[in-house]
Design an enzyme around this catalytic site. Structure first.
Site, PDB file in Angstrom:
ATOM      1  N   SER A 264      18.469  11.386 -22.128  1.00 55.60           N
ATOM      2  CA  SER A 264      17.760  11.184 -20.744  1.00 55.60           C
ATOM      3  C   SER A 264      18.757  11.892 -19.977  1.00 55.60           C
ATOM      4  O   SER A 264      18.474  12.027 -18.518  1.00 55.60           O
ATOM      5  CB  SER A 264      17.931   9.618 -20.565  1.00 55.60           C
ATOM      6  OG  SER A 264      19.210   9.377 -20.706  1.00 55.60           O
TER       7      SER A 264
ATOM      8  N   ASP B 238      22.982  11.067 -28.600  1.00 58.57           N
ATOM      9  CA  ASP B 238      21.621  11.468 -28.977  1.00 58.57           C
ATOM     10  C   ASP B 238      21.587  12.963 -29.615  1.00 58.57           C
ATOM     11  O   ASP B 238      22.230  13.660 -29.228  1.00 58.57           O
ATOM     12  CB  ASP B 238      20.380  11.586 -27.843  1.00 58.57           C
ATOM     13  CG  ASP B 238      19.714  10.513 -27.789  1.00 58.57           C
ATOM     14  OD1 ASP B 238      19.524   9.822 -28.732  1.00 58.57           O
ATOM     15  OD2 ASP B 238      19.143  10.085 -26.551  1.00 58.57           O
TER      16      ASP B 238
ATOM     17  N   LYS C 273      22.128   9.330 -32.608  1.00 54.42           N
ATOM     18  CA  LYS C 273      20.783   8.609 -32.689  1.00 54.42           C
ATOM     19  C   LYS C 273      19.725   9.706 -32.933  1.00 54.42           C
ATOM     20  O   LYS C 273      19.818  10.822 -32.117  1.00 54.42           O
ATOM     21  CB  LYS C 273      20.569   7.843 -31.280  1.00 54.42           C
ATOM     22  CG  LYS C 273      19.223   7.297 -30.847  1.00 54.42           C
ATOM     23  CD  LYS C 273      18.901   6.194 -30.021  1.00 54.42           C
ATOM     24  CE  LYS C 273      18.917   6.649 -28.579  1.00 54.42           C
ATOM     25  NZ  LYS C 273      17.768   7.493 -28.541  1.00 54.42           N
TER      26      LYS C 273
ATOM     27  N   GLU D  92      11.534   1.460 -28.234  1.00 48.48           N
ATOM     28  CA  GLU D  92      11.243   1.775 -26.914  1.00 48.48           C
ATOM     29  C   GLU D  92       9.566   1.320 -26.586  1.00 48.48           C
ATOM     30  O   GLU D  92       8.825   1.935 -27.395  1.00 48.48           O
ATOM     31  CB  GLU D  92      11.602   3.048 -26.497  1.00 48.48           C
ATOM     32  CG  GLU D  92      11.215   3.319 -25.146  1.00 48.48           C
ATOM     33  CD  GLU D  92      12.062   4.837 -24.470  1.00 48.48           C
ATOM     34  OE1 GLU D  92      12.749   5.136 -25.155  1.00 48.48           O
ATOM     35  OE2 GLU D  92      11.491   5.059 -23.427  1.00 48.48           O
TER      36      GLU D  92
HETATM   37  O1  KIV Z   1      18.168   9.120 -23.728  1.00 45.29           O
HETATM   38  C1  KIV Z   1      18.372   7.872 -23.776  1.00 45.29           C
HETATM   39  O2  KIV Z   1      18.903   7.417 -22.642  1.00 45.29           O
HETATM   40  C2  KIV Z   1      17.841   6.774 -24.644  1.00 45.29           C
HETATM   41  C3  KIV Z   1      17.573   5.441 -24.210  1.00 45.29           C
HETATM   42  C4  KIV Z   1      16.550   5.316 -23.031  1.00 45.29           C
HETATM   43  C5  KIV Z   1      17.523   4.572 -25.068  1.00 45.29           C
HETATM   44  O3  KIV Z   1      17.371   7.219 -25.492  1.00 45.29           O
END
Ligand code: KIV
Length: 274
Positions: A58, A96, A126, A191
């Protein structure tokens, strides 16, 4: 052998570990997770006492001002994760995997996730997927790389999904969460899933479910820091709750600085040297 660890800080012994995070499913207390992208904010969220800090892709929207998460590169996420990893003493730090750093085969995924763990002080990655990513999750876990899965709305698939829509196919969602858990994921983000469906998934998988737009029955909740602080400039989804209005605070403080410089009140005598 040369010590090329990214920081001189002592190892992350006080941090919540991956097994401890997973075990929180059995505790009565809900798990909290929030995003961070830089050193000062990561220190503050760690001090606030959340269990997980996510260096989310994000960052593409809330830091880089882009329209979706697709453009974030592995080097960019590592740049941010290194700052966050250096700041955190207590929380579990998850990073991520950017699109498409885990779609090019499991060896490439291990190489890319391995870079994240080697070059930052972060503990887990993740990735978005369930059934379709089970082999990759298994390969990463076999390599000693803890994986949090992300099911339901997958922002990296925005074009395929045709937009950021609530995901309602209960059977598919349950299969995804189960496949991720069976492949060895230690937790799963859900989500934009109807609350009842998220509640059922939470009952039927052994790993913690962390909801975002998935109702109150998940084992925990995650939000984007900028949304929580009220500094998101553009669209804010319905599931967000802003706990502060820093947009007003920041523009107010900077306007006051501008006015005081123009009016000759700043700098005053105590802000200079004799
Ligand atoms: O990238 C992010 O911030 C996310 C969250 C919204 C879970 O994956």
């Amino acid at each position: 052998m040369a010590n090329d660890t990214p920081s001189k800080k002592s190892p992350s012994q006080k941090r919540i570990t991956v097994p401890q995070f997973s075990a929180l499913k059995q505790s009565a207390q809900k798990i909290t997770m929030i995003t961070a992208y830089d050193y000062p904010m990561a220190r503050l969220v760690d001090e606030a006492g959340v269990e997980g800090v996510l260096v989310g892709d994000s960052l593409s929207m809330v830091v880089q001002g882009r329209e979706n998460t697709l453009a974030v590169t592995l080097d960019e996420i590592i740049y941010h994760a290194e700052m966050v990893g250096r700041a955190i003493d207590r929380s579990l730090v998850i990073v991520d995997m950017p699109f498409p750093s885990y779609h090019l085969g499991k060896y490439k995924a291990i190489e890319n996730a391995g870079r994240i763990l080697k070059e930052t002080r972060c503990q887990a990655v993740k990735l978005e997927g369930g059934v379709d990513q089970a082999e990759t999750i298994e390969a990463l876990v076999s390599a000693g790389i803890p994986v949090m899965a992300h099911c339901g709305l997958r922002p990296q698939s925005v074009h395929q999904l045709g937009g950021y829509r609530v995901q309602r196919d209960e059977n598919a969602l349950l299969s995804d969460a189960r496949a991720a858990a069976d492949a060895g994921a230690f937790a799963v983000v859900l989500e934009c899933v109807p609350s009842t469906v998220a509640g059922r998934i939470t009952e039927h998988v052994d790993i913690p479910t962390i909801g975002i737009g998935a109702g109150p029955d998940c084992d925990g909740q995650v939000l984007v820091l900028h949304d929580v602080l009220g500094i998101t400039c553009d669209y804010v989804p319905r599931f967000v709750k802003a706990y502060a209005d820093l947009q007003t605070e920041i523009t107010g403080a900077v306007s006051k600085f501008r006015d005081e410089v123009r009016g000759g009140q700043f700098p005053g005598p105590k802000h200079g040297y004799n």
